[in-house]
Design a protein around this motif. Sequence first.
Motif, PDB file in Angstrom:
ATOM      1  N   TRP A  46     -15.778  26.554  -4.096  1.00  0.00           N
ATOM      2  CA  TRP A  46     -14.631  27.460  -3.872  1.00  0.00           C
ATOM      3  C   TRP A  46     -15.045  28.663  -3.038  1.00  0.00           C
ATOM      4  O   TRP A  46     -14.293  29.141  -2.181  1.00  0.00           O
ATOM      5  CB  TRP A  46     -14.043  27.919  -5.213  1.00  0.00           C
ATOM      6  N   GLY A  47     -16.241  29.141  -3.309  1.00  0.00           N
ATOM      7  CA  GLY A  47     -16.745  30.271  -2.505  1.00  0.00           C
ATOM      8  C   GLY A  47     -16.907  29.884  -1.044  1.00  0.00           C
ATOM      9  O   GLY A  47     -16.571  30.657  -0.131  1.00  0.00           O
ATOM     10  N   LEU A  48     -17.393  28.632  -0.819  1.00  0.00           N
ATOM     11  CA  LEU A  48     -17.549  28.151   0.558  1.00  0.00           C
ATOM     12  C   LEU A  48     -16.186  28.039   1.250  1.00  0.00           C
ATOM     13  O   LEU A  48     -16.027  28.447   2.411  1.00  0.00           O
ATOM     14  CB  LEU A  48     -18.252  26.786   0.557  1.00  0.00           C
ATOM     15  N   ALA A  49     -15.196  27.487   0.507  1.00  0.00           N
ATOM     16  CA  ALA A  49     -13.852  27.346   1.091  1.00  0.00           C
ATOM     17  C   ALA A  49     -13.283  28.725   1.453  1.00  0.00           C
ATOM     18  O   ALA A  49     -12.713  28.913   2.535  1.00  0.00           O
ATOM     19  CB  ALA A  49     -12.930  26.633   0.101  1.00  0.00           C
ATOM     20  N   GLY A  50     -13.456  29.685   0.539  1.00  0.00           N
ATOM     21  CA  GLY A  50     -12.952  31.043   0.809  1.00  0.00           C
ATOM     22  C   GLY A  50     -13.651  31.672   2.006  1.00  0.00           C
ATOM     23  O   GLY A  50     -13.010  32.293   2.867  1.00  0.00           O
ATOM     24  N   MET A  51     -14.979  31.498   2.062  1.00  0.00           N
ATOM     25  CA  MET A  51     -15.737  32.091   3.171  1.00  0.00           C
ATOM     26  C   MET A  51     -15.355  31.459   4.508  1.00  0.00           C
ATOM     27  O   MET A  51     -15.189  32.154   5.519  1.00  0.00           O
ATOM     28  CB  MET A  51     -17.239  31.928   2.933  1.00  0.00           C
ATOM     29  N   ALA A  52     -15.202  30.128   4.518  1.00  0.00           N
ATOM     30  CA  ALA A  52     -14.834  29.438   5.760  1.00  0.00           C
ATOM     31  C   ALA A  52     -13.456  29.899   6.235  1.00  0.00           C
ATOM     32  O   ALA A  52     -13.253  30.159   7.432  1.00  0.00           O
ATOM     33  CB  ALA A  52     -14.855  27.927   5.537  1.00  0.00           C
ATOM     34  N   ARG A  66     -15.214  35.073  -5.818  1.00  0.00           N
ATOM     35  CA  ARG A  66     -16.303  34.174  -6.178  1.00  0.00           C
ATOM     36  C   ARG A  66     -17.677  34.846  -6.031  1.00  0.00           C
ATOM     37  O   ARG A  66     -18.593  34.573  -6.816  1.00  0.00           O
ATOM     38  CB  ARG A  66     -16.262  32.901  -5.307  1.00  0.00           C
ATOM     39  N   VAL A  67     -17.816  35.713  -5.039  1.00  0.00           N
ATOM     40  CA  VAL A  67     -19.096  36.405  -4.837  1.00  0.00           C
ATOM     41  C   VAL A  67     -19.472  37.201  -6.081  1.00  0.00           C
ATOM     42  O   VAL A  67     -20.641  37.264  -6.472  1.00  0.00           O
ATOM     43  CB  VAL A  67     -19.006  37.347  -3.601  1.00  0.00           C
ATOM     44  N   PHE A  68     -18.479  37.791  -6.725  1.00  0.00           N
ATOM     45  CA  PHE A  68     -18.774  38.652  -7.878  1.00  0.00           C
ATOM     46  C   PHE A  68     -18.681  37.936  -9.221  1.00  0.00           C
ATOM     47  O   PHE A  68     -19.022  38.507 -10.255  1.00  0.00           O
ATOM     48  CB  PHE A  68     -17.844  39.874  -7.867  1.00  0.00           C
TER      49      PHE A  68
END
Length: 531
Positions: A218-224, A265-267
Amino acid sequence: MATATLTAGSVPAAPVQADHMPVRRVIAFLAMVFGMFMAILDIQIVSASLSEIQAGLSASSDEIPWVQTAYLIAEVVMIPLSGFLSRMLSTRVLFTVSAAGFTAASALAATATNIDQMIVYRAIQGFIGGGMIPSVFAAAFTIFPPSRRAFVSPMIGLVATLAPTIGPTVGGYISHAMSWHWLFLVNVVPGIMVTAAAWTLIDFDKPNLKLFSKFDWWGLAGMAAFLGCMEYVLEEGPNNDWLQDQAVFICAIVMTVGAVLFFWRVFTAEEPIVDLRAFSNVNFAFGSLFSFVIGIGLYGLTYLYPVYLGRIRGYDSMMIGEALFVSGLAMFFTAPISGILSRKMDLRLMMMIGFFGFATGTWWMTHLTADWDFWELLIPQILRGCSMMLCMVPINNIALGTLPPDRLKNASGLFNLTRNLGGAVGLALINTVLIDRNAFHYARLAEHVQWGSAEAQQKLQNMTLNFEQTAGLDASKAAISKLSGMVQQQAALLSFMDVFFMLTVLFATLGLFVLFIRKPAEQAGGGGGGH
């Protein structure tokens, strides 16, 4: 930078004996540096020759910018992700896969027969190749003892700044001497050699495959979504009236949603895709800020000079490359000097000289005229090249030189991301200012060149008389067309001068801002991180 402390003399960059460096590691590092050089250079050599690729693929003027945009969007997602992948897979595996994938995608791009294939291959090339760039910065501060930083930091600084600067020159030569296919094919043989060297020689760290089970999808999807859409909005916004354009508007919404998801997600994730804790290190936070602004100057001027020479002087890509080669030479000769200075000089003073030198070069350009050519651009270009190296070396040392080894991989991705984002923001800002100020100056000038203005009427009459002596021309139409062209040219020149003035203010302000940084502590071992 504050504490630009290389108090990190106290944090040894790695468990390596003070001054002894195995030859194997030095060769491995040089291979990595060359791989990074190829990945960064590729962006600029292609941008200088887009018209040749457009003709070769029969692409429309709306489609061809995607050859660059696809690469940049993919790369900007990979750069911060590479920190996590490097810890999970090891530097050896990540760098080898990146170099091999970049080489294969380069070969595929040369075989593209239509614009859709080219865009897909460029996205693959940007995404996979993006893993090479942060790996080099992390390795430089992990495997070399502080006493060797005066040698290593100028090298990676030189590659990171020289590649974008000489890109238009190299691209112009290749597309003129051979064909656009060779813009990609030139990567193949060096890419194979870098891949083989990376797999054989890199032994800096071990993989931690347990991290795969904690991979934050999910973090990857958000970052992308966040970074990819931000790159698109910044790239396309200035030319499409920003949110008035449907695609830009939709991407802005996706970017916002992606940003919320990414930061949540980072936090909250057990192993976040990007570790933002590096920013709690004051040195790193300041270094990243300066890196962002360096990105504006580096990519902004690499864009502005060719646009001026193409639009006002009518140069082709080859002539532009030859005119701009001076900056690259200045960087090359300043790199070793900046390494020596970083050991003997207060890093703050070194950065201040760099920022003020850059500001002087852009201020010089505010006196631009339509006749400026190689010799008029010579001193601004030398100032640009020398100043860039004087800034980059202390910024690299300050940002990455004091971090503990376990933080370096993530931090290196973030540090490189700030430079790329600085470039994207800078180009969007420069394009917006050029468009808006061009319209403003054209309107102002047009007020003075209209019926009822004695001076304008006189000029028009003289031009009409000149054209009457040329057989087969409608003299009055030709004169009006010529006069309109002169007004447009002057409006464009004035908008260029506005942008150069804006950059002058930005860099002069940064030069003053350096004064507020506390003096970096002396580095143990007297190494090239800075005193």
